[in-house]
Design an enzyme around this catalytic site. Structure first.
Site, short mmCIF file in Angstrom:
data_model
loop_
_atom_site.label_atom_id
_atom_site.label_comp_id
_atom_site.label_asym_id
_atom_site.label_seq_id
_atom_site.Cartn_x
_atom_site.Cartn_y
_atom_site.Cartn_z
N LYS B 94 34.87 47.43 67.50
CA LYS B 94 35.10 45.97 67.68
C LYS B 94 35.24 45.50 66.36
O LYS B 94 35.90 44.52 66.16
CB LYS B 94 34.07 45.50 68.65
CG LYS B 94 34.06 45.90 70.04
CD LYS B 94 35.01 45.33 70.96
CE LYS B 94 34.75 45.69 72.31
NZ LYS B 94 36.07 45.36 73.12
N GLU B 116 34.12 35.91 73.63
CA GLU B 116 33.27 36.33 74.71
C GLU B 116 32.76 37.48 74.44
O GLU B 116 33.23 38.39 73.85
CB GLU B 116 34.22 36.58 76.04
CG GLU B 116 35.13 37.86 76.15
CD GLU B 116 36.02 38.09 74.81
OE1 GLU B 116 36.46 37.14 74.18
OE2 GLU B 116 36.67 39.11 74.61
N SER B 383 34.10 55.00 71.04
CA SER B 383 34.27 53.80 70.66
C SER B 383 32.79 53.31 70.22
O SER B 383 33.16 52.08 69.27
CB SER B 383 34.65 52.87 71.87
OG SER B 383 33.73 53.28 72.88
#
Ligand SMILES: Cc1ncc(COP(=O)(O)O)c(C=O)c1O
Lengths: 255, 403
Positions: B94, B116, B383
């Site tokens: 991210k 969000e 991830s």
């Protein structure tokens, strides 16, 4: 059935919003007719959606009440037919695009035409994507009511140029819900003047409006006013017996 | 088909019929400004070098491509390489997107970021970057998610962000997106909505994919250097689809590389409790985009479920919908049970505690590898790291950690 054009040919036009099926189908029909009888010139019926991103808590809760009572798009069209038996008031829908997309655009606008719905306000369909529905809506004589926002700026021309029905001028930033005057966008009359440069389509102002004074003010600036949460709150307060309070509220607005 | 994809997505944000800009008029001027700014800065040498510097010296890129030999031997088939996005600063992919968008927002004169978050990883990444660049930050997070990812809520607060728990709907990622979109319509002048995945209105799906595509750019260089050839398959988990798009993007034209997305099958594809959008959903328009969504039979968005807060979303980025449509990528469902087994497996086998989201990809690799030959290669995108999930996994197994 009265056309939007006739409705807006009056001195000032009052558009009343309520959520279809709130608190249940029979009461919702009764309240819609009460709005018309008390003097609403156009009625906007909200089609409940699971995720109403442009709506504040009052309208969201109304949608949940309607869902609890089992509302769906077919039932809303049946509601419209029953309303049509009792009043000629022009009806428009407010609906998020997915409800139309999933129903099928052709089927949706066909039903609108057959049952007597003159227009649709689609809060998540900006000008750029209007091609999505334009052709089918026009073929069935349904106006796609465009929204102009306080932030629209240079976009106003392309938004309003080919508009029909009326233009929904959003009076404040954010989501629907009652607001004080000082939360209204400052330059509404400037925006109206800008709209007037490009079209004669009437302009109704909504989002946050709820008092007779605000309606008078909007009528001075534009061709009419739209009230949503103010009416929905009356149903929230007494879901089974809101007819009298709705009629009184509308008469006050129209006085 | 490939050319069509690249061309359409640059002009109007369309991937075939998917994508677009289905967003309230109040936001459209801002979306226009953002599109213009992005198109300008993405090719601006100064912007590119600033971002590169942050990615290398702050986030720790390039991330490792690690040959998981024990796992490969144990599964007895393909050679498995793990792309270690979990080793990035803040612990997931991210940060790649958060740095890119925040830098862009800063160039646009914004002083406030909203976001969000589901698992909290995107919220943490945004809060981190906001601190670094001296910006205000508010994060919207479903109430349920603030409970199952409590550690990340506190992390965000430590970083100076304000976290808003959202209790509407199921109190999960979808509701957090609704709330963030509403906040953006309320206050747009000084605020950038830093969307955390390849979703939302154009330019977000394209922009987020571009910022994440560094993953596949590195994989390609690293695997060619290490193994002398391209992988046979790339596997990644899909929530909104950003780590998967990042891992797939530079392989799209390499037709021999299978691209496989693992979505959350929750308690099973034949139950109501899953979030397997590409397998169970159908076309629709929501959250600014035309894509595939889990819906009921009247076009309302369904409540979905996954053990993983980051995959618990009823939609999917439009480029994935397109890649599935043209059959360039495949999407498979992985259940909670399979993901939790993979969580345990990769911890014990390789000494890596991976995010429960990423473990959906690992679980599919565990099924796929044994069916492949020893000289074949799978790259699995890890991830994120799994520290945030330890307490929830313990609960899932009925262990009380007193946390
Ligand atoms: C570690 C990790 N992986 C994957 C995801 C899913 O998002 P996306 O599909 O955009 O990569 C998340 C989202 O929270 C995450 O935290």
């Amino acid at each position: 059935m009265t056309s939007l054009k006739e409705a807006f040919s009056k001195e000032k036009t009052f558009v009343a919003f309520t959520v279809a099926g709130d608190p249940n189908i029979d009461k919702s029909i009764e309240y819609t007719v009460a709005l018309a009888n008390a003097g609403a010139d156009v009625i906007e019926l909200g089609i409940p959606f699971s995720d109403p991103i442009a709506d504040g808590p009052v309208i969201q809760k109304a949608g949940l009440r309607a869902f609890d009572a089992g509302i769906d798009t077919d039932k809303i069209f049946d509601m419209v037919s029953r309303i049509r038996e009792q009043t000629d008031v022009p009806l428009v829908f407010l609906s998020y695009l997915n409800k139309l997309y999933d129903y099928g655009y052709e089927e949706f606008f066909t039903e609108c035409e057959n049952r007597g719905v003159s227009g649709v306000v689609i809060p998540d369909l900006p000008f750029e994507e209007r091609g999505e529905v334009d052709e089918q809506a026009t073929a069935h004589n349904v106006s796609i009511i465009p929204l102009v926002a306080p932030t629209s700026g240079d976009r106003v021309q392309k938004i309003v140029e080919d508009s029909t029905g009326f233009i929904y001028l959003v009076s404040s930033l954010g989501i629907t819900g009652v607001r004080d005057n000082n939360q209204m966008a400052g330059d509404l009359s400037e925006t109206v003047a800008k709209i007037r440069e490009y079209t004669d389509t009437p302009v109704a102002v909504g989002f946050g409006i709820h008092t007779p004074e605000q309606v008078t003010e909007m009528n001075r600036i534009a061709d009419g006013a739209i009230i949503g949460s103010g009416i929905v709150k009356l149903i929230e307060a007494d879901p089974d017996n809101a007819t009298d309070s709705i009629e009184e509220y509308v008469r006050n607005i129209k006085a | 088909m490939q050319e069509m994809k690249l061309e359409t997505n640059n002009k109007t944000g369309r991937f075939g019929d998917f994508g677009g800009q289905y967003i309230p008029e109040t936001l459209m001027s801002e979306i226009e400004r953002l599109t213009k700014a992005y198109n300008h800065y993405k090719d601006d040498p100064e912007f590119k070098s600033e971002l590169h510097d942050l990615l290398v010296n702050y986030a720790g890129r390039p991330s490792l491509l690690y040959h998981a030999k024990r796992m490969s031997d144990d599964l007895g088939g393909a050679q498995i390489y793990l792309k270690r996005e979990d080793l990035n600063h803040t612990g997931s992919h991210k940060i790649n997107n958060a740095l890119g968008q925040a830098l862009l927002a800063k160039k646009m004169g914004k002083t406030r970021l909203i976001a969000e978050t589901g698992a909290g990883q995107h919220g943490v990444a945004t809060a981190t970057v906001a601190a670094l660049l001296g910006m205000e930050c508010e994060v919207f997070m479903g109430k349920l998610d603030t409970e199952r990812q409590a550690l990340n809520v506190y992390r965000m607060e430590m970083l100076g962000a304000k976290v808003h728990p959202i209790s509407s709907g199921t109190g999960t990622l979808k509701d957090a997106v609704n709330a963030a979109l509403q906040e953006w319509t309320r206050r747009v002048d000084d605020t950038h909505y830093l969307i955390g995945s390849t979703m939302g209105p154009h330019p977000f799906p394209t922009m987020v994919r571009d910022f994440q595509s560094v993953i596949s750019k590195e994989i390609k260089e690293q695997i060619v250097k290490e193994a002398g050839k391209l992988p046979d398959a790339v596997v990644a988990c899909v929530g909104g689809g950003s780590n998967a798009m990042g891992a797939f993007y530079n392989f799209i034209d390499d037709k021999d590389v299978r691209l496989i997305g693992a979505e959350a099958a929750g308690k099973g594809l034949n139950t109501e409790q899953n979030a397997a959008t590409l397998e169970k959903g159908r076309p629709g328009v929501f959250h600014g985009m035309k894509s595939i969504f889990c819906q009921d039979d009247d076009g309302d968005i369904k409540e979905v479920y996954s053990i993983s807060a980051g995959l618990d979303y009823p939609g999917i980025g439009p480029e994935h919908a397109f890649l599935q449509d043209i059959k360039r990528a495949e999407y498979v469902g992985i259940t909670d049970d399979e993901a939790v087994k993979a969580f345990d497996y990769i911890a014990k086998e390789e000494g890596i505690v991976a995010a429960i989201e990423s473990c959906h990809a690992v679980a599919y690799v565990m099924k796929l590898a044994p069916k492949m030959k020893k000289d074949q290669i799978i790259v699995c995108n890890l991830s994120g790291r799994g520290d945030k999930d330890v307490a929830a996994i313990a609960r899932y197994k009925g262990v009380d950690l007193h946390d």
